[in-house]
Write an enzyme that holds these catalytic residues in place. Structure first.
Site, PDB file in Angstrom:
ATOM      1  N   GLU A 235       0.844  -1.192   0.000  1.00  0.00           N
ATOM      2  CA  GLU A 235       0.000   0.000   0.000  1.00  0.00           C
ATOM      3  C   GLU A 235       0.887   1.252   0.000  1.00  0.00           C
ATOM      4  O   GLU A 235       2.015   1.217   0.496  1.00  0.00           O
ATOM      5  CB  GLU A 235      -0.890  -0.075   1.261  1.00  0.00           C
ATOM      6  CG  GLU A 235      -1.713   1.123   1.603  1.00  0.00           C
ATOM      7  CD  GLU A 235      -2.809   1.423   0.596  1.00  0.00           C
ATOM      8  OE1 GLU A 235      -2.469   1.629  -0.584  1.00  0.00           O
ATOM      9  OE2 GLU A 235      -3.978   1.496   0.990  1.00  0.00           O
ATOM     10  N   ASP A 236       0.371   2.346  -0.542  1.00  0.00           N
ATOM     11  CA  ASP A 236       1.178   3.568  -0.549  1.00  0.00           C
ATOM     12  C   ASP A 236       1.190   4.275   0.797  1.00  0.00           C
ATOM     13  O   ASP A 236       2.228   4.720   1.263  1.00  0.00           O
ATOM     14  CB  ASP A 236       0.705   4.531  -1.653  1.00  0.00           C
ATOM     15  CG  ASP A 236      -0.777   4.860  -1.557  1.00  0.00           C
ATOM     16  OD1 ASP A 236      -1.507   4.186  -0.808  1.00  0.00           O
ATOM     17  OD2 ASP A 236      -1.225   5.792  -2.254  1.00  0.00           O
TER      18      ASP A 236
ATOM     19  N   ASP B 161      -3.374   6.042   6.677  1.00  0.00           N
ATOM     20  CA  ASP B 161      -3.725   7.307   7.308  1.00  0.00           C
ATOM     21  C   ASP B 161      -4.609   6.980   8.523  1.00  0.00           C
ATOM     22  O   ASP B 161      -4.109   6.613   9.579  1.00  0.00           O
ATOM     23  CB  ASP B 161      -4.425   8.171   6.244  1.00  0.00           C
ATOM     24  CG  ASP B 161      -4.658   9.595   6.693  1.00  0.00           C
ATOM     25  OD1 ASP B 161      -4.005  10.048   7.633  1.00  0.00           O
ATOM     26  OD2 ASP B 161      -5.525  10.259   6.103  1.00  0.00           O
TER      27      ASP B 161
ATOM     28  N   PHE C  50      -0.142  16.910   3.782  1.00  0.00           N
ATOM     29  CA  PHE C  50      -0.776  16.256   2.635  1.00  0.00           C
ATOM     30  C   PHE C  50       0.306  15.997   1.603  1.00  0.00           C
ATOM     31  O   PHE C  50       0.933  16.923   1.102  1.00  0.00           O
ATOM     32  CB  PHE C  50      -1.880  17.149   2.068  1.00  0.00           C
ATOM     33  CG  PHE C  50      -2.748  16.426   1.081  1.00  0.00           C
ATOM     34  CD1 PHE C  50      -3.948  15.852   1.489  1.00  0.00           C
ATOM     35  CD2 PHE C  50      -2.350  16.279  -0.240  1.00  0.00           C
ATOM     36  CE1 PHE C  50      -4.719  15.136   0.586  1.00  0.00           C
ATOM     37  CE2 PHE C  50      -3.119  15.571  -1.150  1.00  0.00           C
ATOM     38  CZ  PHE C  50      -4.317  15.012  -0.733  1.00  0.00           C
TER      39      PHE C  50
ATOM     40  N   ARG D  55       0.508  11.680  -9.391  1.00  0.00           N
ATOM     41  CA  ARG D  55       0.875  10.295  -9.074  1.00  0.00           C
ATOM     42  C   ARG D  55       2.191   9.889  -9.732  1.00  0.00           C
ATOM     43  O   ARG D  55       2.905   9.018  -9.247  1.00  0.00           O
ATOM     44  CB  ARG D  55      -0.213   9.324  -9.551  1.00  0.00           C
ATOM     45  CG  ARG D  55      -1.529   9.416  -8.804  1.00  0.00           C
ATOM     46  CD  ARG D  55      -2.403   8.230  -9.192  1.00  0.00           C
ATOM     47  NE  ARG D  55      -3.799   8.398  -8.847  1.00  0.00           N
ATOM     48  CZ  ARG D  55      -4.340   8.081  -7.668  1.00  0.00           C
ATOM     49  NH1 ARG D  55      -3.578   7.601  -6.712  1.00  0.00           N
ATOM     50  NH2 ARG D  55      -5.619   8.245  -7.458  1.00  0.00           N
TER      51      ARG D  55
HETATM   52  C1  PRP Z   1      -5.677   6.289  -0.083  1.00  0.00           C
HETATM   53  C2  PRP Z   1      -4.498   5.362   0.133  1.00  0.00           C
HETATM   54  C3  PRP Z   1      -5.039   4.331   1.070  1.00  0.00           C
HETATM   55  C4  PRP Z   1      -6.067   5.091   1.875  1.00  0.00           C
HETATM   56  C5  PRP Z   1      -5.501   5.409   3.211  1.00  0.00           C
HETATM   57  O1  PRP Z   1      -6.467   5.732  -1.082  1.00  0.00           O
HETATM   58  O2  PRP Z   1      -4.038   4.804  -1.057  1.00  0.00           O
HETATM   59  O3  PRP Z   1      -5.647   3.265   0.380  1.00  0.00           O
HETATM   60  O4  PRP Z   1      -6.362   6.296   1.161  1.00  0.00           O
HETATM   61  O5  PRP Z   1      -6.433   6.091   3.998  1.00  0.00           O
HETATM   62  P1  PRP Z   1      -7.035   5.531   5.352  1.00  0.00           P
HETATM   63  O6  PRP Z   1      -5.923   4.907   6.136  1.00  0.00           O
HETATM   64  O7  PRP Z   1      -7.548   6.805   6.000  1.00  0.00           O
HETATM   65  O8  PRP Z   1      -8.123   4.579   5.018  1.00  0.00           O
HETATM   66  P2  PRP Z   1      -7.545   6.543  -1.924  1.00  0.00           P
HETATM   67  O9  PRP Z   1      -8.901   6.216  -1.397  1.00  0.00           O
HETATM   68  O10 PRP Z   1      -7.165   7.996  -1.968  1.00  0.00           O
HETATM   69  O11 PRP Z   1      -7.411   5.869  -3.338  1.00  0.00           O
HETATM   70  P3  PRP Z   1      -6.208   5.872  -4.407  1.00  0.00           P
HETATM   71  O12 PRP Z   1      -5.150   4.929  -3.877  1.00  0.00           O
HETATM   72  O13 PRP Z   1      -6.855   5.374  -5.644  1.00  0.00           O
HETATM   73  O14 PRP Z   1      -5.684   7.291  -4.517  1.00  0.00           O
END
Ligand code: PRP
Length: 177
Positions: A99-100, A103, A152, A165
């Site tokens: 995962e990236d 949060d 952010f 990205r």
């Molecule tokens: C982002 C990120 C995680 C998630 C983390 O995804 O890639 O999956 O939010 O947030 P959390 O810990 O508060 O749940 P996003 O929904 O932005 O989708 P993306 O990866 O397609 O940008």
């Protein structure tokens, strides 16, 4: 939000070094074992491709998930669901979710619970950026690139309104006030 500037937080060299270290740790842990590496789209794509190409030892299969989050951000009233599930069976396999960013933890809490119910031999999580201090539900990564308190960030897979990205480094978005 109008953006004033993008301030670099981690440069390409720092990312490359950290990814190499993580890949070595992961390789050692799963040496000789079959491993399903699962990329969480979209944000995980760059970290995922950099990590898996450096793995030496595990017999790697790759798969992808995409999750959607509904409800009010930054509250616990969030519902997560699959937009795209993995196609491989996870039963009896070692599974590494890549995962990236973590949060609040809601996204990974959902995914790890779902995967845990599928009979994987083991289930671990690798994350590029961990924002521990923002957690609303407890989730711990087994492999962490960088810890960050706040800000952010974009680049290296992470977006702001689908932009940035593709940037090879990680930047903090500085808004115009
Ligand atoms: C982002 C990120 C995680 C998630 C983390 O995804 O890639 O999956 O939010 O947030 P959390 O810990 O508060 O749940 P996003 O929904 O932005 O989708 P993306 O990866 O397609 O940008």
């Amino acid at each position: 939000m109008r953006i004033k500037e993008l301030k670099q937080v981690f440069d390409e060299e720092q990312i490359r070094t950290r990814v190499a270290d993580l890949a070595a740790e992961i390789s050692a842990l799963y040496d000789g074992e079959a491993l399903v590496a699962v990329c969480v789209l979209k944000g995980g794509f760059m970290f995922f491709s950099d990590v898996i190409r450096r793995l030496e030892g595990p017999q790697v299969e790759v798969d992808f998930v995409r999750l959607a989050s509904y409800g009010i951000a930054a509250t616990s009233n969030r519902t997560i669901s699959f937009v795209k599930d993995v196609e491989l069976s996870l039963a009896g396999k070692h599974v590494l979710v890549v995962e990236d960013i973590i949060d609040t933890g809601h996204t990974m809490d959902f995914l790890l619970r779902q995967f845990a119910a599928r009979g994987a031999k083991s289930l671990r999580l690798a994350v590029m950026v961990d924002k521990q201090e923002r957690r609303e539900v407890p989730v711990n990564a087994d492999f962490t690139g960088f810890a960050l308190p706040g800000g952010f960030i974009v680049g290296y897979g992470l977006d702001y309104a689908e932009r940035y990205r593709e940037l090879p480094a990680i930047f903090e978005v500085i808004p115009e006030y």
